[in-house]
Design a protein around this motif. Structure first.
Motif, short mmCIF file in Angstrom:
data_model
loop_
_atom_site.label_atom_id
_atom_site.label_comp_id
_atom_site.label_asym_id
_atom_site.label_seq_id
_atom_site.Cartn_x
_atom_site.Cartn_y
_atom_site.Cartn_z
N ALA A 60 -10.56 2.47 8.48
CA ALA A 60 -9.16 2.31 8.06
C ALA A 60 -9.08 1.96 6.58
O ALA A 60 -10.02 1.43 6.00
CB ALA A 60 -8.50 1.20 8.87
N GLU A 61 -7.93 2.26 6.00
CA GLU A 61 -7.65 1.88 4.60
C GLU A 61 -6.76 0.64 4.64
O GLU A 61 -5.70 0.66 5.28
CB GLU A 61 -6.87 2.98 3.90
N VAL A 62 -7.20 -0.42 3.96
CA VAL A 62 -6.38 -1.64 3.89
C VAL A 62 -6.15 -1.95 2.42
O VAL A 62 -7.10 -2.01 1.63
CB VAL A 62 -7.07 -2.82 4.60
N ASP A 63 -4.89 -2.12 2.04
CA ASP A 63 -4.55 -2.38 0.65
C ASP A 63 -3.83 -3.71 0.56
O ASP A 63 -2.75 -3.86 1.12
CB ASP A 63 -3.66 -1.24 0.12
N ASP A 64 -4.46 -4.67 -0.12
CA ASP A 64 -3.87 -6.00 -0.29
C ASP A 64 -3.51 -6.60 1.08
O ASP A 64 -2.42 -7.17 1.25
CB ASP A 64 -2.62 -5.90 -1.20
N GLY A 65 -4.38 -6.41 2.04
CA GLY A 65 -4.18 -7.00 3.38
C GLY A 65 -3.29 -6.19 4.29
O GLY A 65 -3.08 -6.56 5.45
N VAL A 66 -2.75 -5.08 3.79
CA VAL A 66 -1.81 -4.28 4.58
C VAL A 66 -2.45 -2.93 4.91
O VAL A 66 -3.03 -2.28 4.03
CB VAL A 66 -0.49 -4.05 3.79
N LEU A 67 -2.33 -2.51 6.18
CA LEU A 67 -2.89 -1.21 6.58
C LEU A 67 -2.16 -0.08 5.85
O LEU A 67 -0.93 -0.01 5.86
CB LEU A 67 -2.74 -1.03 8.09
N SER A 68 -2.93 0.81 5.23
CA SER A 68 -2.30 1.93 4.50
C SER A 68 -1.74 2.95 5.50
O SER A 68 -2.35 3.23 6.53
CB SER A 68 -3.35 2.61 3.62
N PRO A 69 -0.58 3.56 5.17
CA PRO A 69 -0.03 4.60 6.05
C PRO A 69 -0.97 5.79 6.21
O PRO A 69 -0.85 6.57 7.15
CB PRO A 69 1.26 5.04 5.34
N ALA A 70 -1.93 5.94 5.28
CA ALA A 70 -2.88 7.05 5.37
C ALA A 70 -3.70 6.96 6.66
O ALA A 70 -4.13 7.99 7.20
CB ALA A 70 -3.81 7.04 4.16
N THR A 71 -3.92 5.74 7.17
CA THR A 71 -4.77 5.58 8.35
C THR A 71 -4.19 6.33 9.56
O THR A 71 -4.93 6.94 10.33
CB THR A 71 -4.97 4.08 8.65
N ALA A 109 -13.25 -10.07 -8.23
CA ALA A 109 -11.79 -9.95 -8.29
C ALA A 109 -11.38 -8.51 -8.04
O ALA A 109 -12.16 -7.60 -8.31
CB ALA A 109 -11.28 -10.39 -9.67
N ALA A 110 -10.20 -8.34 -7.51
CA ALA A 110 -9.63 -7.00 -7.37
C ALA A 110 -8.33 -7.00 -8.17
O ALA A 110 -7.50 -7.90 -8.01
CB ALA A 110 -9.37 -6.68 -5.91
N HIS A 111 -8.16 -6.03 -9.05
CA HIS A 111 -6.96 -5.97 -9.87
C HIS A 111 -6.09 -4.83 -9.39
O HIS A 111 -6.58 -3.73 -9.16
CB HIS A 111 -7.33 -5.75 -11.35
N ARG A 112 -4.82 -5.09 -9.21
CA ARG A 112 -3.94 -4.04 -8.76
C ARG A 112 -2.79 -3.87 -9.74
O ARG A 112 -2.36 -4.82 -10.39
CB ARG A 112 -3.41 -4.29 -7.34
N THR A 113 -2.29 -2.63 -9.84
CA THR A 113 -1.15 -2.36 -10.70
C THR A 113 0.12 -2.70 -9.92
O THR A 113 0.34 -2.15 -8.85
CB THR A 113 -1.12 -0.87 -11.08
N GLU A 114 0.88 -3.65 -10.45
CA GLU A 114 2.12 -4.04 -9.75
C GLU A 114 3.21 -3.01 -10.05
O GLU A 114 3.35 -2.55 -11.18
CB GLU A 114 2.59 -5.42 -10.22
N SER A 115 3.92 -2.60 -9.03
CA SER A 115 4.98 -1.62 -9.24
C SER A 115 6.04 -1.80 -8.16
O SER A 115 5.71 -2.14 -7.02
CB SER A 115 4.39 -0.21 -9.16
N ASP A 116 7.30 -1.58 -8.54
CA ASP A 116 8.34 -1.71 -7.51
C ASP A 116 8.72 -0.32 -6.97
O ASP A 116 9.68 -0.18 -6.24
CB ASP A 116 9.57 -2.47 -8.04
N THR A 117 7.93 0.70 -7.34
CA THR A 117 8.19 2.05 -6.79
C THR A 117 7.20 2.31 -5.64
O THR A 117 6.15 1.68 -5.57
CB THR A 117 8.01 3.14 -7.88
N PRO A 118 7.52 3.27 -4.76
CA PRO A 118 6.61 3.56 -3.65
C PRO A 118 5.25 4.06 -4.14
O PRO A 118 5.14 4.55 -5.26
CB PRO A 118 7.35 4.66 -2.87
N ASP A 119 4.25 3.93 -3.27
CA ASP A 119 2.91 4.39 -3.61
C ASP A 119 2.90 5.92 -3.74
O ASP A 119 3.34 6.63 -2.84
CB ASP A 119 1.95 3.93 -2.50
#
Ligand code: FAD
Length: 303
Positions: free
Chosen positions: A7-18, A171-181
């Motif tokens: 599975a793909e997990v992004d920031d603790g959340v399961l990715s819809p790709a799964t 550390a894991a760095h993520r780009t913060e964005s308020d638009t959908p993935d």
């Protein structure tokens, strides 16, 4: 003929790709899902229709620990599957090397349990591969498959056989964005180099925001510094499959089209009626993007 899906997990959340990978894998046999993430992500995976069992592990987060964990589980499975994502590209070659198996990557269609279709030459041709190995290590392009539905309640098992690693995740760095993935968005608005500047790209972003869409760009726009690298769509960028793709001032070079083959509807906004993107679009608005896009935004805001 069991299948283990990573599975793909992004920031603790399961990715819809799964859910898309599970839908593809279900064509091969009963599907178990390995979830490298917290219990909430494991529960979300258990709810995907077609999942027989979830194996949860919150400590295997690096590619070498993940491939080690899946290697431990591999004896119970004929198919070891992941998305053709950054994670899959990191984990699957390591796993394949450990198991001494030739992986088949970037699969977009399954013809039989041992015959798979994958794009080659930047998506300009499709090859059909027969994989006659006794065990199969595969990656699927999530965008090529419709997601499995929800509503399941598969059991969740905890995998506590932590695999040791010489590496430590600092550390894991993520780009913060308020638009959908961008990879999974239903609507994507993308701009080309003709947008002319980073300021000009704010117009593309505004159209995206009005539609609740993700924002993408061509490589030419990224190279010119108008848009960030992670917005690039195409052969060397993201492969996307939105319901609607709006291409603003984009010519439709082959390398760009390689990233949008899964788009269901394409709207092209372009001043050149002969641009390749216009030829393949469902709707084309011919004219100056700096006139059309503000009008479009104004009309949409009136709705
Ligand atoms: P152009 O091709 O210059 O097109 C600009 C378009 O804007 C034209 O159609 C023009 O008619 C239109 N236009 C101009 N002014 C206006 C206006 N005012 N209003 C409306 N329309 C206007 N590209 C990618 O995008 N993604 C990739 O992943 C990628 N990978 C590549 C990999 C390799 C190995 C190579 C060699 C190239 C790759 N490229 C990729 C680059 C690709 O070949 C093209 O150069 C690029 O996609 C062109 O970007 P563009 O459409 O923004 O620019």
């Amino acid at each position: 003929m069991s299948v283990l899906v990573l599975a793909e997990v992004d920031d603790g959340v399961l990715s819809p790709a799964t859910a898309r990978i599970v839908a593809a894998a279900a064509n091969l046999g009963p599907v178990d899902v390995f979830v490298p993430g917290p219990r909430a992500a494991a529960d979300a995976a258990a709810a995907i229709s077609g999942v027989r069992k979830v194996i949860a592990n919150d400590s295997s987060l690096l590619a070498d620990t993940l491939s080690g964990a899946i290697e431990t589980l591999a004896k119970d499975y004929i198919y070891l599957v992941s998305g053709a994502s950054t994670l899959g590209k990191d984990v699957i070659p390591r796993l394949a090397a450990k198991l001494d198996i030739q992986p088949v990557t970037d699969i977009v269609a399954i013809e039989s349990p041992t015959r798979f279709v994958r794009p080659i030459y930047a998506g300009n041709a499709l090859e059909t591969v027969t994989d006659s190995q006794s065990k199969h290590v595969l990656t699927f392009r999530a965008s090529a498959f419709r997601p499995a539905a929800g509503g399941n309640a598969a059991p969740v098992e905890v995998f506590d056989n932590a695999v040791q690693s010489a590496a430590t995740l600092i550390a894991a760095h993520r780009t913060e964005s308020d638009t959908p993935d961008l990879s999974t968005a239903q609507i994507v608005v993308a701009g080309g180099v003709s947008v002319g500047s980073a300021e000009g790209f704010q117009l593309i972003e505004k159209l995206g925001k009005t539609l609740g869409a993700a924002v993408g760009a061509t490589r030419a726009a990224v190279d010119a510094g108008y848009a960030p690298n992670d917005w690039q769509v195409g052969q060397t960028g993201k492969i996307i499959a939105p319901d609607l793709y709006i291409a603003v001032g984009i010519s439709g070079a082959l390398q760009h089209l390689a990233g949008i083959q899964g788009a269901r509807k394409i709207i092209a906004i372009n001043s050149d009626v002969d641009a390749p993107i216009v030829k393949i679009s469902d709707v084309a608005l011919i004219g100056d993007l700096f006139e059309i896009v503000p009008q479009l935004i104004a009309e949409l805001e009136r709705l």
